[in-house]
Write a protein that holds these residues in place. Structure first.
Motif, PDB file in Angstrom:
ATOM      1  N   GLY A   1       0.803  -1.216   0.000  1.00  0.00           N
ATOM      2  CA  GLY A   1       0.000   0.000   0.000  1.00  0.00           C
ATOM      3  C   GLY A   1       0.835   1.266   0.000  1.00  0.00           C
ATOM      4  N   GLU A   2       0.128   2.370   0.007  1.00  0.00           N
ATOM      5  CA  GLU A   2       0.796   3.673  -0.074  1.00  0.00           C
ATOM      6  C   GLU A   2       1.669   3.963   1.150  1.00  0.00           C
ATOM      7  OE1 GLU A   2      -1.713   6.927  -1.348  1.00  0.00           O
ATOM      8  OE2 GLU A   2      -2.799   5.601  -2.716  1.00  0.00           O
ATOM      9  N   LEU A   3       1.249   3.500   2.331  1.00  0.00           N
ATOM     10  CA  LEU A   3       2.068   3.726   3.524  1.00  0.00           C
ATOM     11  C   LEU A   3       3.389   2.966   3.409  1.00  0.00           C
ATOM     12  CD1 LEU A   3       2.241   5.085   6.292  1.00  0.00           C
ATOM     13  CD2 LEU A   3       1.291   2.999   7.275  1.00  0.00           C
ATOM     14  N   TYR A   4       3.333   1.746   2.936  1.00  0.00           N
ATOM     15  CA  TYR A   4       4.550   0.955   2.735  1.00  0.00           C
ATOM     16  C   TYR A   4       5.474   1.647   1.728  1.00  0.00           C
ATOM     17  CZ  TYR A   4       7.580  -2.768   1.032  1.00  0.00           C
ATOM     18  OH  TYR A   4       8.662  -3.499   0.637  1.00  0.00           O
ATOM     19  N   GLN A   5       4.908   2.115   0.628  1.00  0.00           N
ATOM     20  CA  GLN A   5       5.711   2.772  -0.399  1.00  0.00           C
ATOM     21  C   GLN A   5       6.308   4.077   0.121  1.00  0.00           C
ATOM     22  OE1 GLN A   5       3.076   3.066  -3.755  1.00  0.00           O
ATOM     23  NE2 GLN A   5       3.083   0.859  -4.109  1.00  0.00           N
ATOM     24  N   LYS A   6       5.520   4.813   0.896  1.00  0.00           N
ATOM     25  CA  LYS A   6       6.014   6.069   1.475  1.00  0.00           C
ATOM     26  C   LYS A   6       7.143   5.777   2.458  1.00  0.00           C
ATOM     27  CE  LYS A   6       4.559  10.552   2.317  1.00  0.00           C
ATOM     28  NZ  LYS A   6       4.996  11.346   1.186  1.00  0.00           N
ATOM     29  N   ARG A   7       6.966   4.740   3.269  1.00  0.00           N
ATOM     30  CA  ARG A   7       8.006   4.353   4.232  1.00  0.00           C
ATOM     31  C   ARG A   7       9.281   3.971   3.478  1.00  0.00           C
ATOM     32  NH1 ARG A   7       5.394   1.062   7.709  1.00  0.00           N
ATOM     33  NH2 ARG A   7       5.370   2.663   9.302  1.00  0.00           N
ATOM     34  N   GLN A   8       9.131   3.219   2.402  1.00  0.00           N
ATOM     35  CA  GLN A   8      10.288   2.827   1.604  1.00  0.00           C
ATOM     36  C   GLN A   8      11.008   4.054   1.051  1.00  0.00           C
ATOM     37  OE1 GLN A   8      10.791  -0.378   2.636  1.00  0.00           O
ATOM     38  NE2 GLN A   8      11.519  -0.745   0.579  1.00  0.00           N
ATOM     39  N   SER A   9      10.257   5.007   0.536  1.00  0.00           N
ATOM     40  CA  SER A   9      10.890   6.179  -0.082  1.00  0.00           C
ATOM     41  C   SER A   9      11.540   7.097   0.951  1.00  0.00           C
ATOM     42  CB  SER A   9       9.866   6.957  -0.911  1.00  0.00           C
ATOM     43  OG  SER A   9       8.913   7.577  -0.085  1.00  0.00           O
ATOM     44  N   LEU A  10      11.009   7.151   2.180  1.00  0.00           N
ATOM     45  CA  LEU A  10      11.560   8.046   3.192  1.00  0.00           C
ATOM     46  C   LEU A  10      12.649   7.401   4.043  1.00  0.00           C
ATOM     47  CD1 LEU A  10       8.306   9.801   4.486  1.00  0.00           C
ATOM     48  CD2 LEU A  10      10.081  10.783   3.040  1.00  0.00           C
ATOM     49  N   ILE A  11      12.449   6.147   4.440  1.00  0.00           N
ATOM     50  CA  ILE A  11      13.333   5.530   5.421  1.00  0.00           C
ATOM     51  C   ILE A  11      14.404   4.653   4.780  1.00  0.00           C
ATOM     52  CG2 ILE A  11      13.358   3.921   7.378  1.00  0.00           C
ATOM     53  CD1 ILE A  11      10.881   5.270   8.382  1.00  0.00           C
ATOM     54  N   GLN A  12      14.107   4.059   3.645  1.00  0.00           N
ATOM     55  CA  GLN A  12      15.077   3.172   3.008  1.00  0.00           C
ATOM     56  C   GLN A  12      16.410   3.868   2.703  1.00  0.00           C
ATOM     57  OE1 GLN A  12      14.412  -0.191   2.583  1.00  0.00           O
ATOM     58  NE2 GLN A  12      16.592  -0.317   2.161  1.00  0.00           N
ATOM     59  N   PRO A  13      16.410   5.103   2.196  1.00  0.00           N
ATOM     60  CA  PRO A  13      17.705   5.767   1.955  1.00  0.00           C
ATOM     61  C   PRO A  13      18.521   5.965   3.239  1.00  0.00           C
ATOM     62  CG  PRO A  13      15.951   6.915   0.797  1.00  0.00           C
ATOM     63  CD  PRO A  13      15.288   5.894   1.668  1.00  0.00           C
ATOM     64  N   ILE A  14      17.849   6.252   4.334  1.00  0.00           N
ATOM     65  CA  ILE A  14      18.546   6.425   5.616  1.00  0.00           C
ATOM     66  C   ILE A  14      19.153   5.093   6.051  1.00  0.00           C
ATOM     67  CG2 ILE A  14      18.250   7.011   8.060  1.00  0.00           C
ATOM     68  CD1 ILE A  14      15.938   8.889   7.107  1.00  0.00           C
ATOM     69  N   GLN A  15      18.366   4.022   5.927  1.00  0.00           N
ATOM     70  CA  GLN A  15      18.873   2.701   6.294  1.00  0.00           C
ATOM     71  C   GLN A  15      20.037   2.280   5.390  1.00  0.00           C
ATOM     72  OE1 GLN A  15      15.193   0.481   6.071  1.00  0.00           O
ATOM     73  NE2 GLN A  15      14.943   0.537   8.300  1.00  0.00           N
ATOM     74  N   ASP A  16      19.955   2.624   4.117  1.00  0.00           N
ATOM     75  CA  ASP A  16      21.054   2.317   3.199  1.00  0.00           C
ATOM     76  C   ASP A  16      22.324   3.062   3.587  1.00  0.00           C
ATOM     77  OD1 ASP A  16      19.392   0.622   1.776  1.00  0.00           O
ATOM     78  OD2 ASP A  16      19.017   2.051   0.150  1.00  0.00           O
ATOM     79  N   ASP A  17      22.182   4.332   3.975  1.00  0.00           N
ATOM     80  CA  ASP A  17      23.342   5.112   4.409  1.00  0.00           C
ATOM     81  C   ASP A  17      23.974   4.488   5.653  1.00  0.00           C
ATOM     82  OD1 ASP A  17      22.972   6.892   2.348  1.00  0.00           O
ATOM     83  OD2 ASP A  17      22.001   8.433   3.598  1.00  0.00           O
TER      84      ASP A  17
END
Length: 171
Positions: free
Chosen positions: A108-124
């Motif tokens: 869903g949109e919440l999952y996609q939003k979480r991916q777009s906001l938090i995934q880059p931080i986790q990758d860093d």
């Protein structure tokens, strides 16, 4: 022959300690709390989630209102009117379920939003940990926050502050 094997075992036992593995710990909760971008992303996700939750709840209350109206009017309705109203209620309920799934479903949109906001931080963070591991020669770095099997660990092997320094957030 036996003597040669015995000498080989002794030689290996002397050199084995020199190849001891190096381990370290990080505390992901601590690291994430010290990254302002993560806190802002989390707050943004909470606001969006609450807004969507209100929208879904409004839709569900609309269904409940329709159903209560139907129950109170049922004695006055013909069979055709009853089936029509029942279908309207079922359709509204289906819309509410679809809306909930659209926002909060597995993709869903919440999952996609979480991916777009938090995934880059986790990758860093992952890249900083990887770089630190390569520089210091750690064979493994464990997350003390998510590992329930770590009962005690010396603070000397916690490299969370070093990870924050690699990310540009010195402590």
């Amino acid at each position: 022959m036996k003597r040669l094997v015995f000498l080989a075992i002794i030689a290996v036992s002397f050199f084995a300690p020199s190849y001891a593995q190096k381990f370290a710990l990080v505390d992901m909760e601590y690291i994430l709390k010290n990254i302002p971008a993560y806190e802002m992303a989390n707050e943004q996700l909470n606001q969006v989630s609450q807004r969507w939750q209100k929208e879904v709840e409004t839709k569900r209350s609309e269904v409940e209102t329709q159903y209560n109206n139907y129950k109170s009017d049922m004695v006055f309705l013909t069979d055709d009117q009853k089936s029509k109203r029942e279908q309207e209620i079922v359709d509204l309920e289906k819309e509410a379920t679809e809306l909930s799934y659209k926002y909060f479903g597995p993709q869903g949109e919440l999952y996609q939003k979480r991916q777009s906001l938090i995934q880059p931080i986790q990758d860093d963070i992952y890249n900083a940990i990887k770089k630190l591991s390569e520089e210091k020669g750690y064979q493994a770095i464990f997350d003390r926050a998510s590992s329930q099997s770590i009962i005690f660990a010396s603070p000397k092997i916690d490299v969370s502050n070093e990870v924050l320094a690699k990310l540009g957030y010195s402590k």
